[in-house]
Design a protein around this motif. Sequence first.
Motif, PDB file in Angstrom:
ATOM      1  N   GLY A  45     -22.654 152.810  38.211  1.00 31.53           N
ATOM      2  CA  GLY A  45     -22.982 153.928  37.078  1.00 31.53           C
ATOM      3  C   GLY A  45     -21.877 154.001  36.078  1.00 31.53           C
ATOM      4  N   PHE A  46     -22.457 155.034  35.314  1.00 31.70           N
ATOM      5  CA  PHE A  46     -21.170 155.390  34.221  1.00 31.70           C
ATOM      6  C   PHE A  46     -21.131 157.116  34.514  1.00 31.70           C
ATOM      7  CE2 PHE A  46     -21.114 155.814  29.316  1.00 31.70           C
ATOM      8  CZ  PHE A  46     -19.519 156.008  29.331  1.00 31.70           C
ATOM      9  N   ALA A  47     -19.790 157.190  35.075  1.00 31.36           N
ATOM     10  CA  ALA A  47     -20.057 158.715  35.561  1.00 31.36           C
ATOM     11  C   ALA A  47     -20.030 159.568  34.627  1.00 31.36           C
ATOM     12  CB  ALA A  47     -18.578 158.694  36.547  1.00 31.36           C
ATOM     13  N   ILE A  48     -19.388 159.564  33.513  1.00 36.69           N
ATOM     14  CA  ILE A  48     -19.211 160.654  32.385  1.00 36.69           C
ATOM     15  C   ILE A  48     -20.524 160.870  31.890  1.00 36.69           C
ATOM     16  CG2 ILE A  48     -18.514 159.655  30.285  1.00 36.69           C
ATOM     17  CD1 ILE A  48     -16.118 161.970  30.784  1.00 36.69           C
ATOM     18  N   ALA A  49     -21.597 159.870  31.992  1.00 36.61           N
ATOM     19  CA  ALA A  49     -22.722 159.922  31.107  1.00 36.61           C
ATOM     20  C   ALA A  49     -23.567 161.216  31.363  1.00 36.61           C
ATOM     21  CB  ALA A  49     -23.523 158.518  31.444  1.00 36.61           C
ATOM     22  N   SER A  50     -23.682 161.362  32.857  1.00 35.29           N
ATOM     23  CA  SER A  50     -24.492 162.580  33.175  1.00 35.29           C
ATOM     24  C   SER A  50     -24.156 163.120  34.666  1.00 35.29           C
ATOM     25  CB  SER A  50     -25.966 162.274  33.253  1.00 35.29           C
ATOM     26  OG  SER A  50     -26.199 161.479  34.144  1.00 35.29           O
ATOM     27  N   ASP A  51     -24.466 164.159  34.929  1.00 36.55           N
ATOM     28  CA  ASP A  51     -24.232 164.775  36.310  1.00 36.55           C
ATOM     29  C   ASP A  51     -24.815 163.980  37.446  1.00 36.55           C
ATOM     30  OD1 ASP A  51     -22.378 166.755  35.375  1.00 36.55           O
ATOM     31  OD2 ASP A  51     -23.715 168.263  35.364  1.00 36.55           O
ATOM     32  N   ASN A  52     -26.030 163.750  37.112  1.00 35.66           N
ATOM     33  CA  ASN A  52     -26.910 162.726  37.564  1.00 35.66           C
ATOM     34  C   ASN A  52     -26.218 161.568  38.127  1.00 35.66           C
ATOM     35  OD1 ASN A  52     -29.436 163.613  38.856  1.00 35.66           O
ATOM     36  ND2 ASN A  52     -30.498 162.634  37.277  1.00 35.66           N
ATOM     37  N   ASP A  53     -25.574 160.734  37.076  1.00 36.12           N
ATOM     38  CA  ASP A  53     -25.132 159.579  37.377  1.00 36.12           C
ATOM     39  C   ASP A  53     -23.911 159.821  38.168  1.00 36.12           C
ATOM     40  OD1 ASP A  53     -26.133 156.966  36.902  1.00 36.12           O
ATOM     41  OD2 ASP A  53     -24.455 156.595  35.531  1.00 36.12           O
ATOM     42  N   PHE A  54     -23.089 160.717  37.933  1.00 35.92           N
ATOM     43  CA  PHE A  54     -21.851 160.935  38.784  1.00 35.92           C
ATOM     44  C   PHE A  54     -22.319 161.123  40.098  1.00 35.92           C
ATOM     45  CE2 PHE A  54     -19.012 163.938  41.066  1.00 35.92           C
ATOM     46  CZ  PHE A  54     -17.891 163.211  40.457  1.00 35.92           C
ATOM     47  N   ASP A  55     -23.350 162.076  40.346  1.00 37.65           N
ATOM     48  CA  ASP A  55     -23.898 162.273  41.679  1.00 37.65           C
ATOM     49  C   ASP A  55     -24.415 160.947  42.662  1.00 37.65           C
ATOM     50  OD1 ASP A  55     -23.272 164.774  41.445  1.00 37.65           O
ATOM     51  OD2 ASP A  55     -25.493 165.416  40.834  1.00 37.65           O
ATOM     52  N   ALA A  56     -25.112 160.203  41.717  1.00 32.97           N
ATOM     53  CA  ALA A  56     -25.523 158.944  42.417  1.00 32.97           C
ATOM     54  C   ALA A  56     -24.109 157.999  42.704  1.00 32.97           C
ATOM     55  CB  ALA A  56     -26.233 158.119  41.243  1.00 32.97           C
ATOM     56  N   ILE A  57     -23.252 157.905  41.930  1.00 35.81           N
ATOM     57  CA  ILE A  57     -22.246 157.020  42.365  1.00 35.81           C
ATOM     58  C   ILE A  57     -21.402 157.558  43.218  1.00 35.81           C
ATOM     59  CG2 ILE A  57     -20.090 155.861  41.488  1.00 35.81           C
ATOM     60  CD1 ILE A  57     -20.918 156.605  38.560  1.00 35.81           C
ATOM     61  N   GLN A  58     -21.391 158.948  43.409  1.00 35.71           N
ATOM     62  CA  GLN A  58     -20.625 159.710  44.675  1.00 35.71           C
ATOM     63  C   GLN A  58     -21.589 159.218  46.099  1.00 35.71           C
ATOM     64  OE1 GLN A  58     -20.063 163.703  44.565  1.00 35.71           O
ATOM     65  NE2 GLN A  58     -18.033 163.351  44.606  1.00 35.71           N
ATOM     66  N   MET A  59     -22.742 159.523  45.873  1.00 34.85           N
ATOM     67  CA  MET A  59     -23.642 159.116  47.148  1.00 34.85           C
ATOM     68  C   MET A  59     -23.518 157.740  47.506  1.00 34.85           C
ATOM     69  SD  MET A  59     -27.257 161.110  46.134  1.00 34.85           S
ATOM     70  CE  MET A  59     -28.455 160.558  47.070  1.00 34.85           C
ATOM     71  N   ILE A  60     -23.438 156.860  46.594  1.00 37.24           N
ATOM     72  CA  ILE A  60     -23.623 155.402  47.143  1.00 37.24           C
ATOM     73  C   ILE A  60     -22.130 155.313  47.649  1.00 37.24           C
ATOM     74  CG2 ILE A  60     -23.258 153.052  45.949  1.00 37.24           C
ATOM     75  CD1 ILE A  60     -25.258 154.080  44.049  1.00 37.24           C
ATOM     76  N   SER A  61     -20.961 155.943  47.040  1.00 37.73           N
ATOM     77  CA  SER A  61     -19.694 155.741  47.555  1.00 37.73           C
ATOM     78  C   SER A  61     -19.874 156.413  49.099  1.00 37.73           C
ATOM     79  CB  SER A  61     -18.439 156.416  46.806  1.00 37.73           C
ATOM     80  OG  SER A  61     -18.423 155.789  45.573  1.00 37.73           O
ATOM     81  N   LYS A  62     -20.332 157.365  49.324  1.00 33.96           N
ATOM     82  CA  LYS A  62     -20.113 158.112  50.634  1.00 33.96           C
ATOM     83  C   LYS A  62     -20.915 157.372  51.499  1.00 33.96           C
ATOM     84  CE  LYS A  62     -19.452 162.930  49.323  1.00 33.96           C
ATOM     85  NZ  LYS A  62     -20.439 164.102  48.691  1.00 33.96           N
ATOM     86  N   ARG A  63     -22.302 156.758  51.200  1.00 32.32           N
ATOM     87  CA  ARG A  63     -23.355 156.210  52.155  1.00 32.32           C
ATOM     88  C   ARG A  63     -22.851 154.907  52.628  1.00 32.32           C
ATOM     89  NH1 ARG A  63     -29.518 157.665  50.650  1.00 32.32           N
ATOM     90  NH2 ARG A  63     -28.798 160.025  50.301  1.00 32.32           N
ATOM     91  N   PHE A  64     -22.526 153.920  51.386  1.00 35.14           N
ATOM     92  CA  PHE A  64     -22.224 152.579  51.576  1.00 35.14           C
ATOM     93  C   PHE A  64     -21.051 152.082  51.228  1.00 35.14           C
ATOM     94  CE2 PHE A  64     -26.575 153.500  49.698  1.00 35.14           C
ATOM     95  CZ  PHE A  64     -27.311 153.392  50.945  1.00 35.14           C
ATOM     96  N   GLY A  65     -19.854 152.909  51.043  1.00 39.35           N
ATOM     97  CA  GLY A  65     -18.437 152.542  50.343  1.00 39.35           C
ATOM     98  C   GLY A  65     -17.598 152.384  51.702  1.00 39.35           C
ATOM     99  N   HIS A  66     -18.153 152.041  52.950  1.00 34.04           N
ATOM    100  CA  HIS A  66     -17.087 151.986  54.225  1.00 34.04           C
ATOM    101  C   HIS A  66     -16.168 150.852  53.971  1.00 34.04           C
ATOM    102  CE1 HIS A  66     -20.481 149.475  55.293  1.00 34.04           C
ATOM    103  NE2 HIS A  66     -21.406 150.541  55.119  1.00 34.04           N
ATOM    104  N   LYS A  67     -15.463 150.897  54.933  1.00 28.50           N
ATOM    105  CA  LYS A  67     -14.314 149.795  54.930  1.00 28.50           C
ATOM    106  C   LYS A  67     -14.629 148.457  54.801  1.00 28.50           C
ATOM    107  CE  LYS A  67      -9.825 150.343  57.015  1.00 28.50           C
ATOM    108  NZ  LYS A  67      -9.214 150.901  58.250  1.00 28.50           N
ATOM    109  N   SER A  68     -15.626 148.148  55.588  1.00 29.61           N
ATOM    110  CA  SER A  68     -16.098 146.522  55.420  1.00 29.61           C
ATOM    111  C   SER A  68     -17.503 146.395  54.474  1.00 29.61           C
ATOM    112  CB  SER A  68     -16.426 146.166  57.048  1.00 29.61           C
ATOM    113  OG  SER A  68     -17.420 146.889  57.524  1.00 29.61           O
ATOM    114  N   GLY A  69     -17.531 147.428  53.796  1.00 23.38           N
ATOM    115  CA  GLY A  69     -18.753 147.434  52.771  1.00 23.38           C
ATOM    116  C   GLY A  69     -18.319 146.895  51.503  1.00 23.38           C
ATOM    117  N   PRO A  70     -19.129 146.992  50.713  1.00 21.02           N
ATOM    118  CA  PRO A  70     -18.864 146.473  49.180  1.00 21.02           C
ATOM    119  C   PRO A  70     -17.917 147.311  48.569  1.00 21.02           C
ATOM    120  CG  PRO A  70     -20.891 147.608  49.189  1.00 21.02           C
ATOM    121  CD  PRO A  70     -20.376 147.590  50.392  1.00 21.02           C
TER     122      PRO A  70
END
Length: 388
Positions: A45-70
Amino acid sequence: MRPILINDITLRDGEQAPGVNFYPEEKCRIAEQLLKMNIPIIEAGFAIASDNDFDAIQMISKRFGHKSGPVICSMARATLRDIERAAESVRPAARGRVQVVLGTSDIHLKYKFKKTRNEIKDIAHKTVRYAKTLCADIEFAAEDATRSDIDFLTEVTQIAVAAGATTIELPDTVGYATPHEYAHLVQHIVDHMDPGITVATHCHNDLGLAVANTLFGIMAGASQAEVTINGIGERVGNASAEEVIMALKTRQDYFQIQLDINTKEIMKTSELVEELSAIKVANNKAIVGCNAFRHESGIHQDGLIKNKSTYQIMEPEDIGVKGYGLVLGKLSGRHALQDKIQSFGLTMNDQEFDRFYMAFKDVASKKKFLLEEDLLKLIKKHGYETIK
Ligand code: MN
């Protein structure tokens, strides 16, 4: 064989398609599917565009951004505030990336930025250098690259690399390039880069050339392709992920590209994006359109029964579709219907079949053709259970 990195940008450019708004939970559902496809880079996403988008990127980073992940990528314009927000949004990811976007065409310089080429070079240097202090992995996108002066573009991309960018994206922002022009551009930049730098394609489909341009860019030396599921994106969209992936796979003999994508999840991903974007996939869309593996003409059906390779270049199972479709119509005989019913694991006695055949004829005569799902509905309506 050369590997290629697929950067799926459905959650960023795809969301820029008119009328599309993915909520954070929806973005997570799509990201989960992209993981099943083994997509190595997800632009979330485009983090500064909205709080919603920031939250979405952060959630994806937390849930799926593990070491062997994308790699999880967040977009920023070339401003300090954008970059800070983008870097913060991917901080929970083991492999976060910030993409810094800066227009390089004279049209953008004159009308959008009202800045000189020297000022743009300075901005590229300062913003990328700053981004590098906040995130180890920086992608620099030279917006409107295909309408930029090639020498100036080359200079700006070299400045970005010197400041710490390791991926250089060459967007055909307005879908203006032709395949040979785009290949020439990619090759020129690749030739002027250190071999360790990744050059990425990013092609829009205004002239229907996004997939062709992407493939030409890959052949010219790009090692990352930015694509979206179902080809959704700003205006008429981006290069379609499923078309680029299946072209590279089906014609591996020609492209000589190594791909580690789980194509069996393509259909499910396409259906999910279709549902959440509310952008309907056309029946005749390549790969994921509902007609992609349907054969109507008798000549083709006959050939397929003898050997599938007569009229089919891909296996439907490869993208997660069960078998090719035989299209039944009002001219189909009793035998064809009987065969079809048996293939569903269903048996009817003569009397039952006669009654069902009459109902089938009635429905078929009112439609252009009858699909398998229509037939299954009709079977259900008549109170039969199928094993399908
Ligand atoms: Mn774009």
